[in-house]
Design a protein around this motif. Structure first.
Motif, PDB file in Angstrom:
ATOM      1  N   LEU A 227      -4.131   7.202  18.508  1.00 54.84           N
ATOM      2  CA  LEU A 227      -3.770   6.254  17.452  1.00 54.84           C
ATOM      3  C   LEU A 227      -2.271   6.311  17.175  1.00 54.84           C
ATOM      4  O   LEU A 227      -1.605   5.270  17.042  1.00 54.84           O
ATOM      5  N   LEU A 228      -1.716   7.518  17.091  1.00 55.88           N
ATOM      6  CA  LEU A 228      -0.285   7.669  16.824  1.00 55.88           C
ATOM      7  C   LEU A 228       0.557   7.041  17.925  1.00 55.88           C
ATOM      8  O   LEU A 228       1.580   6.398  17.652  1.00 55.88           O
ATOM      9  N   VAL A 229       0.132   7.226  19.164  1.00 53.78           N
ATOM     10  CA  VAL A 229       0.854   6.619  20.283  1.00 53.78           C
ATOM     11  C   VAL A 229       0.737   5.100  20.227  1.00 53.78           C
ATOM     12  O   VAL A 229       1.721   4.374  20.402  1.00 53.78           O
TER      13      VAL A 229
ATOM     14  N   VAL B  40       0.844  -1.195   0.000  1.00 51.86           N
ATOM     15  CA  VAL B  40       0.000   0.000   0.000  1.00 51.86           C
ATOM     16  C   VAL B  40       0.879   1.244   0.000  1.00 51.86           C
ATOM     17  O   VAL B  40       1.745   1.403   0.869  1.00 51.86           O
ATOM     18  N   ALA B  41       0.676   2.121  -0.946  1.00 49.76           N
ATOM     19  CA  ALA B  41       1.442   3.364  -1.018  1.00 49.76           C
ATOM     20  C   ALA B  41       0.793   4.425  -0.140  1.00 49.76           C
ATOM     21  O   ALA B  41      -0.427   4.580  -0.118  1.00 49.76           O
ATOM     22  N   VAL B  42       1.627   5.145   0.591  1.00 46.07           N
ATOM     23  CA  VAL B  42       1.199   6.322   1.357  1.00 46.07           C
ATOM     24  C   VAL B  42       2.184   7.431   1.041  1.00 46.07           C
ATOM     25  O   VAL B  42       3.324   7.174   0.658  1.00 46.07           O
TER      26      VAL B  42
ATOM     27  N   LYS C 226       2.312  -4.120   3.589  1.00 47.78           N
ATOM     28  CA  LYS C 226       3.597  -3.435   3.464  1.00 47.78           C
ATOM     29  C   LYS C 226       3.343  -2.024   2.963  1.00 47.78           C
ATOM     30  O   LYS C 226       2.781  -1.830   1.883  1.00 47.78           O
ATOM     31  N   TYR C 227       3.737  -1.034   3.750  1.00 50.15           N
ATOM     32  CA  TYR C 227       3.583   0.361   3.345  1.00 50.15           C
ATOM     33  C   TYR C 227       4.849   0.851   2.652  1.00 50.15           C
ATOM     34  O   TYR C 227       5.964   0.555   3.096  1.00 50.15           O
ATOM     35  N   VAL C 228       4.658   1.596   1.577  1.00 48.92           N
ATOM     36  CA  VAL C 228       5.787   2.219   0.891  1.00 48.92           C
ATOM     37  C   VAL C 228       5.478   3.704   0.712  1.00 48.92           C
ATOM     38  O   VAL C 228       4.341   4.079   0.444  1.00 48.92           O
TER      39      VAL C 228
ATOM     40  N   ALA D 206       2.583   8.505   9.059  1.00 44.38           N
ATOM     41  CA  ALA D 206       1.862   9.775   9.109  1.00 44.38           C
ATOM     42  C   ALA D 206       0.361   9.481   9.013  1.00 44.38           C
ATOM     43  O   ALA D 206      -0.090   8.403   9.382  1.00 44.38           O
ATOM     44  N   LEU D 207      -0.416  10.452   8.526  1.00 47.83           N
ATOM     45  CA  LEU D 207      -1.859  10.331   8.567  1.00 47.83           C
ATOM     46  C   LEU D 207      -2.371   9.122   7.794  1.00 47.83           C
ATOM     47  O   LEU D 207      -3.207   8.358   8.291  1.00 47.83           O
ATOM     48  N   GLY D 208      -1.899   8.931   6.567  1.00 51.90           N
ATOM     49  CA  GLY D 208      -2.411   7.845   5.736  1.00 51.90           C
ATOM     50  C   GLY D 208      -2.211   6.485   6.359  1.00 51.90           C
ATOM     51  O   GLY D 208      -3.127   5.658   6.406  1.00 51.90           O
ATOM     52  N   GLN D 209      -1.012   6.218   6.838  1.00 56.97           N
ATOM     53  CA  GLN D 209      -0.718   4.924   7.454  1.00 56.97           C
ATOM     54  C   GLN D 209      -1.510   4.752   8.749  1.00 56.97           C
ATOM     55  O   GLN D 209      -2.004   3.658   9.053  1.00 56.97           O
ATOM     56  N   THR D 210      -1.647   5.836   9.502  1.00 55.86           N
ATOM     57  CA  THR D 210      -2.362   5.773  10.780  1.00 55.86           C
ATOM     58  C   THR D 210      -3.830   5.408  10.584  1.00 55.86           C
ATOM     59  O   THR D 210      -4.357   4.502  11.237  1.00 55.86           O
ATOM     60  N   VAL D 211      -4.516   6.124   9.687  1.00 52.25           N
ATOM     61  CA  VAL D 211      -5.948   5.867   9.513  1.00 52.25           C
ATOM     62  C   VAL D 211      -6.199   4.533   8.809  1.00 52.25           C
ATOM     63  O   VAL D 211      -7.192   3.859   9.086  1.00 52.25           O
TER      64      VAL D 211
END
Length: 325
Positions: free
Chosen positions: A303-305, A147-149, A175-177, A154-159
């Motif tokens: 969520l970030l924490v 999944v591309a962010v 897998k985030y890229v 940051a926001l995209g990966q978090t939500v």
């Protein structure tokens, strides 16, 4: 329009959330004089996304001029990149995602405050998209996919993580890229990534090209979270209290216009982005409220924490500038 062509058309538009000010007073008229202001020339860093619209509304309608201010803008890609300018005073304020502001403060790289809220989430504003013909039909199907962010952690990966967990998947099931939004559209078309977290105008462009949104990341467990606001440094606030108050009055007045008049937003978006008038009017926007949603702000911080993106749990109230009347 093919996804790759959409990427070219939007190549110079930056994304959210490299991707407040709190209690905004009822907007009032300024004195129309620059007398007493510590400085009258301001440089503001702007990410060319819909959240920046209130600043351009303020400029177009003369709200800055009425306060004795001349505001110039500089296009930025992310707040982190301009922290040297913020710290040395050559840039006065900047558009920031709430995630970036929390992350910068948590890192100790700077002491920032949300100066004026801009936009909070609403269904349809951002989501995870797959290309036409993809076997991925839901969040569950993303297991093992790429999944591309636009920015990691940051926001995209978090939500997206929050929605994966709701679907019974661990965040590390995908897998985030990291990839700029304008490059994500081409990467989807070529199969370089399986899915992409997109914001407007890229989200609409991807759908027009045949893509399918499999997660609306601004709904359900992430409903009501704040997206962007205007940031300043604590030292700038301390050194420029009268200028800060004047700047805030003008921004708050423009924020009230944006909250009440969608056409005012549509009119200015083409002036600072490559989004044409028709596309601007068709885009789904978030909520342009006067104050940051405190509950949503805390939800975002938690969520970030929880995902380990912040070292310590912040008190979101301390992140917001006060005394700007």
């Amino acid at each position: 329009m093919k996804i790759a062509h959409a990427a070219a058309a939007l190549a110079l538009v930056a994304g959210l959330a490299a991707c407040g000010g709190g209690a905004a007073p009822t907007p009032t008229s300024g004195s129309g004089s620059s007398g007493g202001l510590e400085k009258t020339q301001l440089l503001v860093g702007v990410v060319p996304v819909p959240s920046a619209a209130p600043l351009f509304i303020a400029e177009k309608r003369g709200f800055f001029k009425a306060e004795g201010l001349t505001v110039k803008t500089e296009i930025i890609q992310a707040p982190q990149a301009v922290m040297p300018k913020i710290l040395n005073g050559s840039m006065d304020a900047f558009l920031t995602s709430y995630v970036s502001l929390l992350s910068i403060n948590d890192s100790g790289a700077a002491k920032l405050k949300l100066f004026q809220h801009s936009q909070e989430s609403a269904p349809g504003v951002a989501g995870v998209v797959v290309p036409k013909g993809s076997p991925v039909k839901s969040a569950t199907d993303l297991k093992g996919r790429t999944v591309a962010v636009n920015v990691l952690k940051a926001l995209g990966q978090t939500v997206t993580n929050a929605h994966l967990q709701q679907a019974g998947l661990a965040p590390d099931a995908v897998k985030y890229v990291a990839m700029p939004f304008n490059e994500q559209l081409g990467a989807l078309a070529s199969g370089k990534v399986d899915a992409a977290w997109l914001v407007e105008p890229f989200l609409t462009a991807a759908k027009k090209a045949g893509g399918t949104e499999v997660i609306d990341t601004m709904s359900g467990p992430t409903a009501g979270i704040p997206i962007d606001g205007w940031g300043v440094s604590e030292s700038w606030l301390a050194a420029n209290p009268r200028t800060a108050a004047a700047f805030h009055r003008a921004l708050a007045k423009a924020q009230a216009v944006a909250a009440a008049d969608r056409k005012a937003i549509d009119e200015v978006i083409p002036t600072y982005t490559q989004i044409d008038a028709a596309s601007a009017a068709a885009m789904k926007l978030g909520v342009f409220s006067m104050e940051p949603p405190r509950e949503g702000f805390q939800k975002l911080a938690d969520l970030l924490v929880g995902y380990g993106y912040l070292k310590s749990k912040p008190d979101v109230g301390t992140q917001i500038a006060t005394g700007l009347e």
